[in-house]
Design an enzyme around this catalytic site. Structure first.
Site, PDB file in Angstrom:
ATOM      1  N   CYS A 102       6.388  -4.122   3.588  1.00 56.89           N
ATOM      2  CA  CYS A 102       6.719  -3.662   2.237  1.00 56.89           C
ATOM      3  C   CYS A 102       5.664  -2.684   1.718  1.00 56.89           C
ATOM      4  O   CYS A 102       4.524  -3.077   1.463  1.00 56.89           O
ATOM      5  CB  CYS A 102       6.821  -4.896   1.326  1.00 56.89           C
ATOM      6  N   CYS A 105       4.227  -3.496  -1.741  1.00 60.51           N
ATOM      7  CA  CYS A 105       3.317  -4.651  -1.634  1.00 60.51           C
ATOM      8  C   CYS A 105       1.916  -4.181  -1.259  1.00 60.51           C
ATOM      9  O   CYS A 105       0.920  -4.663  -1.801  1.00 60.51           O
ATOM     10  CB  CYS A 105       3.819  -5.641  -0.584  1.00 60.51           C
TER      11      CYS A 105
END
Length: 177
Positions: A102, A105
């Site tokens: 991600c 993230c």
């Protein structure tokens, strides 16, 4: 005492770093291998710190880094440790739900690390890899990552979804102090 060391450092052209300090002679501190007194002549003026962990070439003086005291690691939580680390404590807990693939993230990780340092002792900070612990993510209805949840007294109290600015996370944290 710190002012005396600062004065000595300034008068001897000792190069200082803000996260480091001169250590008194009898201090028992971990050795720092990455910092040195630049001019060897500066060590001659620092006789009071002669028995510290890192010596200059002349054998007197030392600089000890305090980074180990300020480094805060945001530890991972798994299904096995969730109950004891997050739910069974009274201290507020911030949990970041993330995955290695991600991009957003990875963008928010440094913010979480900064906040962990800023609120050390007042808040606990953990992260849950949703690929490795899907049970926790399912239990709390995580559908998007990154998701940050704040728990207090074993209950979910707040949720922030997405890669948000530090100020948004700070506002959420401040509500529970």
């Amino acid at each position: 005492m710190a002012d005396a060391f600062t004065t000595i450092a300034a008068s001897t052209s000792l190069y200082t770093i803000s996260s480091c300090r001169l250590a008194p002679a009898r201090a028992r501190l971990p050795e720092s291998r990455g910092l040195r007194i630049r001019p060897a002549s500066a060590a001659r003026s620092l006789r009071s710190v002669s028995h510290c962990s890192r010596r200059s070439r002349s054998g007197a003086g030392a600089i000890v880094c305090e980074a180990q005291d300020t480094a805060v690691e945001v530890r991972p939580v798994t299904d096995a440790t969730w109950q004891s680390l997050v739910l069974d404590i009274e201290t507020p807990v911030l949990v970041e739900f993330w995955a290695p693939w991600c991009g957003p993230c990875r963008m928010i990780h440094p913010l979480i690390d900064e906040l962990a340092k800023q609120y050390a002792g007042k808040f606990k900070f953990y992260k849950v890899n949703t690929d490795e612990s899907p049970g926790i993510a399912t239990r709390y209805g995580i559908r998007s990552i990154p998701t940050v949840m704040i728990f207090k007294g074993g209950e979910k109290r707040d949720t922030v979804i997405g890669a948000v600015p530090k100020t948004t996370l700070t506002t959420s944290i401040e509500k529970f102090l």
